[in-house]
Scaffold this active site. Structure first.
Site, PDB file in Angstrom:
ATOM      1  CB  VAL A 701      -0.962   0.030   1.212  1.00  0.00           C
ATOM      2  CG1 VAL A 701      -2.011  -1.046   1.087  1.00  0.00           C
ATOM      3  CG2 VAL A 701      -0.195  -0.108   2.523  1.00  0.00           C
ATOM      4  CG  ASP A 702       4.946   0.764   0.828  1.00  0.00           C
ATOM      5  OD1 ASP A 702       4.710   0.035  -0.157  1.00  0.00           O
ATOM      6  OD2 ASP A 702       5.771   0.470   1.713  1.00  0.00           O
ATOM      7  CG  ASP A 703       4.678   5.797  -3.095  1.00  0.00           C
ATOM      8  OD1 ASP A 703       3.580   5.472  -3.592  1.00  0.00           O
ATOM      9  OD2 ASP A 703       4.891   6.889  -2.560  1.00  0.00           O
TER      10      ASP A 703
END
Ligand code: WTA
Length: 832
Positions: A701-703
């Site tokens: 869910v992060d980059d």
């Protein structure tokens, strides 16, 4: 296959002798009948029990009687002989509607839990039934535990009764319609954890009494001096001060000693430690535990001789030669901290890692062959060392293994005074070497991993907790037995190769296959050739490999016997159900459970994983947490979600294998992992928990993009792209990729006046390959005259993701963009 409801109330599972006949049990009916029977024998639920377990009987062809265990709402189905088969977690829901079962009014169950509604029916499909009488009864756990959330009942009632279709391991192929694969009694009977009840008993203790649970396990290792008190201490709450995790502090041990000397002392010196399979067919080697120790000691003595001491960093840049695990173990033996850099990283990435940890020595080889290609690793090291010298870090020694099957010594470029041939010096050193005894909390290794900024993070693991955790997870998740031959296809350059090629297996005295080559060389049957050659019984790989082999067709698999296989494993990314089924049906002939292990570089070992003898498996789900692990799913505000839900995956409390810091940057450790949701470790992954309590990982869910199971930060790729003189700006997103899981999709804005061209595309991709490594090369460069930005200048990646995946009707509101017109420009250039 839809479950046909049985026509009359029935509380047992009926099975016909004829093949492929369905057996159906409907829990509503089961429970109604049960409550009817309750007039003489009422079900009782243990105090505070949140474990609505049901056991399903099978192979019962005559009418049966029903009685109850007084714990977990267990239903024990009796016939002439007990034939209890499955225990199923969390199929019941609190509800006060009509399908109630009678709960013993003397039960101390909280009022809210007094009513349950059946939520699922199971339709069992089988080709050939063969259930021996099941002597092995699940253990009744002690009942309590507010904290066993993953098995706690779901607060909200299900909207409808779900129907689950199931097959039993070895009985039938898993088909698209099957929700469950249930371990067969033969498998379960020999497993370390043979039932959900046994799991619960152990899990419960691990949560209620972590110190006792882990001390008992840790006591099975060799400690020069036992750890002090407390067994562990932790603060995972940034609001309460510094994040701090310690396990077995004061305990003095050595992980290399436990991997080698301890196994030899136990009489396993002549057991094969490593079967090494070279890139070319017919090129192989073996090392027994005795021989491995000799090799490790020679290198350890050499390292000591050149001045490497406890706490010093050693960078290892080696392919999958035996020298790679040897090098790791040699460092551990003398208390040096290894930093293995995957030999697919570029010289710039290697140099960055060298400058960060300033090693005295770099261990490498001259070249390697992967498939038909020769990769000149020493050239990469030379460039990296030149680069790091410019940045102030001079490495005095480069110990180079001559891998002459890839490149002759004479053709290897050489820096006199710095470069040393491994084979020339090591044979001169003694084959025994004293162990450097270290504290459990002394560092064992550094491993860099991508984050959401351009700078990789140096994940630091310490000795004692990591040792206990990797060994234990290996043993249980793969149900390891001393007779197993184990093969993990991961490279030691990644965490999987640390924990589950080297340390975890060797701590268990396992025989490990190490493969130098590529799985599609000389053809895509190579893996199964190796499985047959070494009689591999546990095969652990990544979904990307499964998908790529699946595309090549079944014949390349079925031409090999694979009959030695017992257990399969998956790691690195979510395994999609169709790949799961192919792996299960074709590779494992539908008789090998799949351990889909969820974990991370940071976690050291498995956090959520099937225990193959215990759980009914759902294709694509990592199932339930390992002992001592308390996963929680939170919403964006950090509130814990109960029951069926989806959100951000966090972990409450520490486990022994957790990383302790980011090397040289404890602040980044705290902000990256502990600040987003105070009180928890935040994994960066999304997760769904279904109503049966199973966990389904949904990706980062992060980059961070997960390409073929390798983590790559979008920021890293962007910074490589913008270093190209003709690139003005870049934005990178992940897109679905049939084989790799995710592919890298880059939007690139060029410097004013530079025309678009295919050559420029290639040159941009080359820049990324050169700066990070070939595995990070973008799959697609999309020309972008401008990027969609908010008025404050933030790139709206959500929109870019939709354009990249061509979901153009889902772009959402673009009116808040500083220049909404760029979206149309991007769409127009999508196929150029
Ligand atoms: C992903 C690899 C779903 C996840 C061990 C995690 C998985 C990242 C699984 C860590 C799995 C790993 N199911 N996703 N079984 N295993 N992941 O640090 O996104 O290289 O955060 O460690 O891989 O990658 P890492």
């Amino acid at each position: 296959m839809a479950a046909a409801a049985v026509s009359s109330p029935s509380y047992c599972l009926r099975t016909s002798d004829s093949p492929r006949q369905n057996s159906t049990i409907n829990y509503s009916q089961l429970l109604n009948v049960s409550s009817h029977h309750a007039s003489t024998s009422r079900p009782r639920v243990a105090a505070n029990s949140h474990f609505p377990f049901i056991e399903i009987a099978s192979d019962i062809s005559s009418s049966s009687t029903c009685s109850y265990n007084n714990c977990f709402t267990k239903f024990k189905i009796r016939e002439n002989q007990p034939r209890l088969v499955y225990t199923f977690p969390v199929l019941l829901y609190n509800n006060s509607s009509s399908n109630n079962i009678g709960i013993d009014s003397h039960s101390s169950l909280p009022k809210s839990n007094r009513h349950f509604k059946a939520a699922a029916s199971v339709n069992l499909r089988s080709d050939r039934h063969r259930f021996p009488a099941m002597a092995d009864r699940p253990t009744n756990g002690a009942g309590s535990s507010r904290r066993l959330r993953h098995v706690s009942s779901v607060a909200a009632p299900p909207s409808k009764v779900s129907r689950l279709n199931a097959v039993v391991l070895g009985d039938a192929l898993a088909s698209k319609e099957d929700d469950l694969v249930i371990p067969n009694p033969d498998f379960s009977a020999q497993a370390h954890v043979h039932s959900p009840g046994k799991y619960l008993e152990m899990y419960e203790r691990s949560i209620e009494d972590p110190a006792g649970f882990w001390s008992d396990i840790a006591s099975q290792f060799y400690w020069k001096q036992k750890w002090g008190s407390p067994v562990y201490s932790e603060n995972l709450d940034v609001r309460k001060g510094r994040i701090d995790i310690e396990w077995f502090k004061g305990g003095i041990t050595n992980i290399c000693y436990n991997c080698l000397d301890a196994n030899i002392a136990a009489g396993n010196g002549d057991k094969i430690a490593i079967y090494w399979e070279g890139n070319e067919l017919g090129v192989d080697a073996t090392l027994t535990y005795n021989q491995l120790l000799h090799n490790v000691c020679q290198l350890a003595n050499y390292l000591k001789d050149i001045g490497v001491r406890k706490g010093d960093a050693v960078v290892i840049y080696l392919p999958m030669l035996m020298e790679l695990p040897i090098a790791m173990l040699a460092c551990a033996r003398i208390g040096a901290v290894h930093s293995v850099v995957f030999a697919g990283f570029s010289s710039e990435s290697l140099s960055q890692r060298i400058v960060d940890c300033k090693p005295k020595v770099v261990l490498t080889c001259n070249a390697v062959k992967r498939g038909p290609k020769v990769i000149h690793l020493k050239d990469i090291v030379d460039a990296a060392l030149a680069d790091s010298a410019k940045n102030g870090t001079v490495v005095d020694v480069c110990l180079t293994y001559a891998n002459e099957s890839a490149l002759e010594k004479e053709s290897t470029k050489w820096v006199e005074g710095r470069d040393i041939w491994w084979q020339d010096v090591l044979s001169k050193y003694p084959t025994s070497c004293d162990v450097e005894w270290v504290d459990a909390e002394d560092p064992l290794f550094l491993l860099y991993t991508s984050g959401s900024t351009g700078k990789p993070k140096g994940v630091l693991h310490t000795t004692g907790g990591y040792m206990v955790y990797t060994a234990t997870t290996f043993k249980y998740a793969f149900d390891y037995k001393p007779s197993d031959v184990y093969w993990c296809t991961a490279d030691c350059g990644w965490i999987t190769g640390h924990s589950y090629v080297t340390y975890g297996p060797m701590l268990n005295g396992a025989t490990v296959v190490v493969f130098e080559g590529a799985p599609n060389y000389p053809d895509s049957g190579r893996c199964w050739d190796i499985v047959d050659k070494y009689k591999v019984s546990i095969f652990y790989t990544a979904p990307t490999l499964v998908r790529s082999l699946m595309r090549e067709g079944d014949e390349l698999v079925t031409r090999y016997s694979r009959k030695s296989l017992r257990i399969l494993g998956s790691v690195g990314e979510p395994i999609n159900p169709s790949a799961w089924r192919w792996f299960f049906n074709v590779v494992g002939d539908s008789r090998c459970p799949i351990s889909d292990t969820w974990w991370q570089t940071e976690t050291g070992g498995f956090l959520i994983t099937p225990l193959p003898g215990a759980w009914p498996q759902k294709p694509g789900s990592a199932t339930f947490p390992f002992f001592g692990v308390q996963p929680v799913i939170v919403d964006e505000k950090g509130a814990e979600l109960e029951g069926e839900c989806s959100g951000y995956l966090c972990v409450k409390g520490s486990w022994p294998g957790a990383f302790r810091t980011l090397y040289g940057d404890h602040e980044r450790y705290e902000t990256t992992y502990f600040s987003a949701f105070p009180g928890y470790y935040f994994s960066g992954d999304g997760c769904r928990r279904d109503k049966d309590g199973y966990h389904w990982l949904t990706g980062r869910v992060d980059d961070v993009i997960n390409v073929s199971g390798h983590r790559i930060g979008t920021a890293e790729v962007e910074s490589a792209l913008v270093s190209h003189p003709q690139c003005a700006e870049a934005a990178v997103v992940g897109v679905e990729h049939e084989v790799k899981g995710q592919g890298i999709y880059a939007f690139v804005t060029l410097v004013e006046g530079v025309p678009y061209s295919d050559d420029l595309r290639k040159s941009l991709i080359m820049t990324v390959r050169k700066q990070i490594g070939a595995f990070a090369a973008p799959d697609r460069i999309h020309w972008a005259p401008g990027l969609p930005k908010t008025r404050s200048g933030k790139i709206m990646r959500r929109i870019l993701r939709k354009i990249a995946s061509r979901q153009l009707d889902e772009l959402g509101d673009t009116s808040t963009l500083a220049e909404p017109g760029v979206v149309d420009q991007l769409i127009a250039l999508a196929d150029s």
